[in-house]
Design a protein around this motif. Structure first.
Motif, PDB file in Angstrom:
ATOM      1  N   GLY A 173     -47.843  91.736 -23.487  1.00  0.00           N
ATOM      2  CA  GLY A 173     -48.616  90.807 -22.682  1.00  0.00           C
ATOM      3  C   GLY A 173     -47.745  89.728 -22.070  1.00  0.00           C
ATOM      4  O   GLY A 173     -46.550  89.921 -21.840  1.00  0.00           O
ATOM      5  N   ARG A 174     -48.325  88.569 -21.856  1.00  0.00           N
ATOM      6  CA  ARG A 174     -47.631  87.485 -21.171  1.00  0.00           C
ATOM      7  C   ARG A 174     -46.847  86.600 -22.136  1.00  0.00           C
ATOM      8  O   ARG A 174     -46.108  85.707 -21.725  1.00  0.00           O
ATOM      9  CB  ARG A 174     -48.663  86.658 -20.401  1.00  0.00           C
ATOM     10  CG  ARG A 174     -48.074  85.591 -19.524  1.00  0.00           C
ATOM     11  CD  ARG A 174     -49.019  85.168 -18.415  1.00  0.00           C
ATOM     12  NE  ARG A 174     -50.404  85.022 -18.845  1.00  0.00           N
ATOM     13  CZ  ARG A 174     -51.395  84.704 -18.011  1.00  0.00           C
ATOM     14  NH1 ARG A 174     -51.150  84.520 -16.737  1.00  0.00           N
ATOM     15  NH2 ARG A 174     -52.635  84.591 -18.464  1.00  0.00           N
ATOM     16  N   ALA A 175     -46.987  86.830 -23.427  1.00  0.00           N
ATOM     17  CA  ALA A 175     -46.436  85.932 -24.443  1.00  0.00           C
ATOM     18  C   ALA A 175     -44.918  85.796 -24.367  1.00  0.00           C
ATOM     19  O   ALA A 175     -44.201  86.788 -24.214  1.00  0.00           O
ATOM     20  CB  ALA A 175     -46.827  86.421 -25.838  1.00  0.00           C
ATOM     21  N   ASN A 176     -44.445  84.554 -24.487  1.00  0.00           N
ATOM     22  CA  ASN A 176     -43.016  84.250 -24.644  1.00  0.00           C
ATOM     23  C   ASN A 176     -42.150  84.838 -23.539  1.00  0.00           C
ATOM     24  O   ASN A 176     -41.031  85.293 -23.799  1.00  0.00           O
ATOM     25  CB  ASN A 176     -42.528  84.728 -26.021  1.00  0.00           C
ATOM     26  CG  ASN A 176     -43.281  84.084 -27.159  1.00  0.00           C
ATOM     27  OD1 ASN A 176     -43.465  82.864 -27.188  1.00  0.00           O
ATOM     28  ND2 ASN A 176     -43.755  84.889 -28.100  1.00  0.00           N
ATOM     29  N   LYS A 177     -42.642  84.805 -22.305  1.00  0.00           N
ATOM     30  CA  LYS A 177     -41.874  85.361 -21.197  1.00  0.00           C
ATOM     31  C   LYS A 177     -41.384  84.258 -20.277  1.00  0.00           C
ATOM     32  O   LYS A 177     -42.133  83.361 -19.892  1.00  0.00           O
ATOM     33  CB  LYS A 177     -42.707  86.386 -20.430  1.00  0.00           C
ATOM     34  CG  LYS A 177     -42.885  87.674 -21.247  1.00  0.00           C
ATOM     35  CD  LYS A 177     -43.582  88.758 -20.499  1.00  0.00           C
ATOM     36  CE  LYS A 177     -43.607  90.036 -21.362  1.00  0.00           C
ATOM     37  NZ  LYS A 177     -44.397  91.103 -20.733  1.00  0.00           N
ATOM     38  N   PHE A 178     -40.107  84.355 -19.940  1.00  0.00           N
ATOM     39  CA  PHE A 178     -39.435  83.384 -19.092  1.00  0.00           C
ATOM     40  C   PHE A 178     -38.263  84.081 -18.420  1.00  0.00           C
ATOM     41  O   PHE A 178     -37.926  85.224 -18.769  1.00  0.00           O
ATOM     42  CB  PHE A 178     -38.955  82.184 -19.927  1.00  0.00           C
ATOM     43  CG  PHE A 178     -38.211  82.563 -21.173  1.00  0.00           C
ATOM     44  CD1 PHE A 178     -36.851  82.837 -21.134  1.00  0.00           C
ATOM     45  CD2 PHE A 178     -38.878  82.694 -22.390  1.00  0.00           C
ATOM     46  CE1 PHE A 178     -36.157  83.212 -22.277  1.00  0.00           C
ATOM     47  CE2 PHE A 178     -38.192  83.073 -23.542  1.00  0.00           C
ATOM     48  CZ  PHE A 178     -36.835  83.328 -23.481  1.00  0.00           C
ATOM     49  N   ASP A 179     -37.660  83.420 -17.465  1.00  0.00           N
ATOM     50  CA  ASP A 179     -36.521  83.986 -16.740  1.00  0.00           C
ATOM     51  C   ASP A 179     -35.384  84.321 -17.710  1.00  0.00           C
ATOM     52  O   ASP A 179     -34.829  83.431 -18.348  1.00  0.00           O
ATOM     53  CB  ASP A 179     -36.044  82.977 -15.695  1.00  0.00           C
ATOM     54  CG  ASP A 179     -34.806  83.437 -14.949  1.00  0.00           C
ATOM     55  OD1 ASP A 179     -34.555  84.655 -14.903  1.00  0.00           O
ATOM     56  OD2 ASP A 179     -34.080  82.568 -14.419  1.00  0.00           O
ATOM     57  N   GLY A 180     -35.072  85.597 -17.833  1.00  0.00           N
ATOM     58  CA  GLY A 180     -33.999  86.017 -18.730  1.00  0.00           C
ATOM     59  C   GLY A 180     -34.470  86.601 -20.039  1.00  0.00           C
ATOM     60  O   GLY A 180     -33.651  86.960 -20.887  1.00  0.00           O
ATOM     61  N   LYS A 181     -35.784  86.749 -20.241  1.00  0.00           N
ATOM     62  CA  LYS A 181     -36.294  87.340 -21.479  1.00  0.00           C
ATOM     63  C   LYS A 181     -36.304  88.867 -21.336  1.00  0.00           C
ATOM     64  O   LYS A 181     -36.934  89.412 -20.426  1.00  0.00           O
ATOM     65  CB  LYS A 181     -37.701  86.840 -21.794  1.00  0.00           C
ATOM     66  CG  LYS A 181     -38.318  87.489 -23.032  1.00  0.00           C
ATOM     67  CD  LYS A 181     -37.551  87.136 -24.291  1.00  0.00           C
ATOM     68  CE  LYS A 181     -37.976  87.958 -25.486  1.00  0.00           C
ATOM     69  NZ  LYS A 181     -39.403  87.952 -25.758  1.00  0.00           N
ATOM     70  N   ILE A 182     -35.607  89.539 -22.222  1.00  0.00           N
ATOM     71  CA  ILE A 182     -35.505  90.998 -22.207  1.00  0.00           C
ATOM     72  C   ILE A 182     -36.045  91.530 -23.530  1.00  0.00           C
ATOM     73  O   ILE A 182     -35.781  90.958 -24.588  1.00  0.00           O
ATOM     74  CB  ILE A 182     -34.042  91.466 -22.042  1.00  0.00           C
ATOM     75  CG1 ILE A 182     -33.294  90.616 -21.017  1.00  0.00           C
ATOM     76  CG2 ILE A 182     -33.997  92.952 -21.706  1.00  0.00           C
ATOM     77  CD1 ILE A 182     -33.799  90.706 -19.616  1.00  0.00           C
ATOM     78  N   GLU A 194     -37.565  96.047 -20.949  1.00  0.00           N
ATOM     79  CA  GLU A 194     -38.565  95.232 -20.260  1.00  0.00           C
ATOM     80  C   GLU A 194     -37.859  93.952 -19.825  1.00  0.00           C
ATOM     81  O   GLU A 194     -37.507  93.117 -20.649  1.00  0.00           O
ATOM     82  CB  GLU A 194     -39.718  94.923 -21.206  1.00  0.00           C
ATOM     83  CG  GLU A 194     -40.796  94.037 -20.608  1.00  0.00           C
ATOM     84  CD  GLU A 194     -41.748  93.532 -21.667  1.00  0.00           C
ATOM     85  OE1 GLU A 194     -42.867  94.061 -21.778  1.00  0.00           O
ATOM     86  OE2 GLU A 194     -41.362  92.591 -22.407  1.00  0.00           O
ATOM     87  N   VAL A 195     -37.619  93.832 -18.531  1.00  0.00           N
ATOM     88  CA  VAL A 195     -36.800  92.752 -17.983  1.00  0.00           C
ATOM     89  C   VAL A 195     -37.685  91.764 -17.233  1.00  0.00           C
ATOM     90  O   VAL A 195     -38.451  92.152 -16.346  1.00  0.00           O
ATOM     91  CB  VAL A 195     -35.717  93.317 -17.044  1.00  0.00           C
ATOM     92  CG1 VAL A 195     -34.882  92.197 -16.437  1.00  0.00           C
ATOM     93  CG2 VAL A 195     -34.818  94.297 -17.816  1.00  0.00           C
ATOM     94  N   VAL A 196     -37.563  90.485 -17.594  1.00  0.00           N
ATOM     95  CA  VAL A 196     -38.320  89.420 -16.948  1.00  0.00           C
ATOM     96  C   VAL A 196     -37.328  88.458 -16.304  1.00  0.00           C
ATOM     97  O   VAL A 196     -36.465  87.903 -16.988  1.00  0.00           O
ATOM     98  CB  VAL A 196     -39.211  88.674 -17.964  1.00  0.00           C
ATOM     99  CG1 VAL A 196     -40.005  87.575 -17.272  1.00  0.00           C
ATOM    100  CG2 VAL A 196     -40.143  89.637 -18.685  1.00  0.00           C
ATOM    101  N   LEU A 197     -37.444  88.277 -14.998  1.00  0.00           N
ATOM    102  CA  LEU A 197     -36.512  87.432 -14.254  1.00  0.00           C
ATOM    103  C   LEU A 197     -37.254  86.676 -13.150  1.00  0.00           C
ATOM    104  O   LEU A 197     -38.387  87.027 -12.795  1.00  0.00           O
ATOM    105  CB  LEU A 197     -35.413  88.284 -13.615  1.00  0.00           C
ATOM    106  CG  LEU A 197     -34.452  89.030 -14.550  1.00  0.00           C
ATOM    107  CD1 LEU A 197     -33.625  90.028 -13.763  1.00  0.00           C
ATOM    108  CD2 LEU A 197     -33.551  88.055 -15.295  1.00  0.00           C
TER     109      LEU A 197
END
Length: 489
Positions: free
Chosen positions: A442-451, A466-469
């Protein structure tokens, strides 16, 4: 597919509380020095997408409720609540207060809709409850919530669980036992959770929290893009080979030194003087025991870089390049490591709770980009190998001297945080109608650079990242030829 389309299709059908089918006799569990820092983190949100079960929806929902009730009796803390005593110590009270169970419907969505897009659709955020709930709220809310969302041709089972209560190892052990129970396995052969609280992780230190509880340490509203990058076994083996190329074996360097000293021992002064010969032999033995070889361009020590470390090095370089950082900027690659096997004496492999620490590796952007993959991987490898029992204890002591919540995020714009693990048995579950099609969060604990690292569904060494940028960084990463050559189409 527009995000609003996905969100509008998820409708709640029912919400109830599920209780353990047996009364708990477990004493309160004290939060550890690995649990307490997570009080400022969002609940973990992970789940699996399945094909649609071949029996009526009502039967599926009842099956899952009964299975969850039976599974909670094996995991009493999940049905409890948090309490803080008069001294400030935080506990899990196993009081059978129950967990939330939500049934939702997204019948106009198909599996192809949620898996076919390049970017992870926003609808996955609607497949979990307790969105953006901070773990401290376990004092007032259930520690676990399960949401079952119907699709036109599939079903998603998503769990939201308090991050101060468990880490990834504990989570997937719970999820897989939950599946086994629902499937009607006559005998649960998986290891049962270990609830002991007698290790160095249990500390008298008190974490002082602000009134109302802590908040997350990153901007949860920052614009982000999220994508799953898949890597085949063949691509990863190729990457590993590239990373490990041109390494000179340490043993070769040692053998060269032995040859030199061996010649000395065979010189005439050694042959004519038994004492001198003994001394030279002793020198050789002591040198081999105590010498520390300094690698040079022609004599590098052998470090076998693993497949996953090779992949992390590739990602570190590509994201650093995509961010267009100044060469003097210090970058950080932070990796969560399991401490269960690192501690001496070791914790049980299925110790219940958090038993993780965050190991950072630092390097300037200039070094990350000008050096090769092997150099980047070696920096990580060295830090991870050094994180032994002594280092785990030093981390504990350092936290005890200054108790604080874990500062998740990327405040300097130059950090990467790797979580989860491709070793977790995420696809090793079957609720009665087959293995998962995919694992999502889900959306939990996601920020620029969280993999987050997941095993690929095919197994055999495949990996999904799963890459979040930030949107601009993601666009640059998708155009990075060094990175994308290893990504499965």
């Amino acid at each position: 597919m527009p995000s609003s389309f996905c969100a509008d299709q998820v409708k709640m059908i029912s919400n109830c509380t599920v209780f353990p089918d047996e009364k708990s006799t477990m004493e309160d569990l004290k939060l550890s020095v690995s649990d307490l820092p997570m009080l400022s983190c969002h609940y973990i949100q992970k789940g699996c997408l399945f094909t649609r079960p071949p029996f009526p929806t009502d039967s599926v929902i009842e099956l899952l409720k009964q299975g969850l009730s039976q599974t909670l009796s094996r995991f009493p803390p999940l049905a409890g609540r948090m309490t803080t005593d008069s001294d400030g110590h935080v506990f899990i009270t196993c009081n059978d207060a129950g967990v939330d169970f939500i049934h939702a419907n997204a019948g106009q969505l198909f599996v192809r809709d949620v898996l076919g897009a390049t970017q992870v659709p926003d609808c996955f955020k609607e497949f979990f409850t307790f969105d953006r709930t901070v773990s401290y709220m376990g004092h007032f809310k259930p520690i676990l919530a399960v949401q079952v969302t119907e699709l036109a041709d599939g079903i998603f089972i998503g769990c939201s669980v308090n991050h101060s209560v468990m880490d990834g190892t504990s989570f997937w052990n719970f999820f897989n036992i939950f599946a086994d129970v629902c499937r009607g396995a006559k005998r649960i052969t998986r290891p049962q959770p270990d609830f002991t609280r007698d290790s160095i992780l249990i500390s008298p230190a008190v974490l002082k929290l602000p009134e109302g509880g802590p908040k997350v340490t990153f901007n949860a509203d920052a614009p982000l893009r999220e994508r799953i990058f898949s890597f085949s076994r063949e691509a990863i083996l190729k990457l590993k080979d590239v990373t490990n190329k041109n390494s000179t074996k340490n043993v070769d360097c040692q053998l060269s030194a032995v040859e030199i000293l061996g010649k000395l021992s065979n010189d005439t002064f050694g042959q004519n003087d038994n004492n001198n010969g003994t001394k030279v032999t002793s020198i050789i033995e002591n040198w081999l025991k105590t010498s520390v070889l300094t690698p040079t361009d022609s004599t590098k020590t052998t470090i076998e870089i693993s497949s996953f470390q090779s992949l992390c090095a590739l990602l570190w370089r590509a994201v650093t390049r995509a961010r267009k950082l100044p060469i003097s900027k210090t970058t950080t690659f932070r990796m969560a490591v399991n401490c269960r096997h690192r501690l001496q004496p070791k914790l049980d492999p299925f110790y219940f709770g958090n038993a993780i620490q965050s190991v950072p590796t630092y390097a300037s952007a200039g070094d990350v980009l000008s050096r090769d993959l092997r150099w980047c991987a070696e920096q990580m490898n060295t830090n991870l190998k050094a994180h032994d029992s002594g280092m785990v204890r030093r981390f504990v002591e350092e936290w005890e001297s200054n108790p604080r919540c874990f500062p998740l995020g990327n405040p300097d714009g130059a950090s990467i945080t790797m979580g989860s693990s491709p070793r977790f048995p995420m696809y090793d579950n079957d609720f009665g109608w087959g293995r998962p099609l995919a694992v999502r969060s889900g959306r939990a604990n996601k920020f620029d650079g969280k993999i987050s690292a997941f095993p690929g569904r095919e197994g055999s060494g495949t990996v999904d990242l799963e890459v979040v940028l930030s949107p601009e960084t993601m666009a640059a990463l998708e155009s990075d030829s060094e990175f994308m050559q290893y990504v499965s189409s």
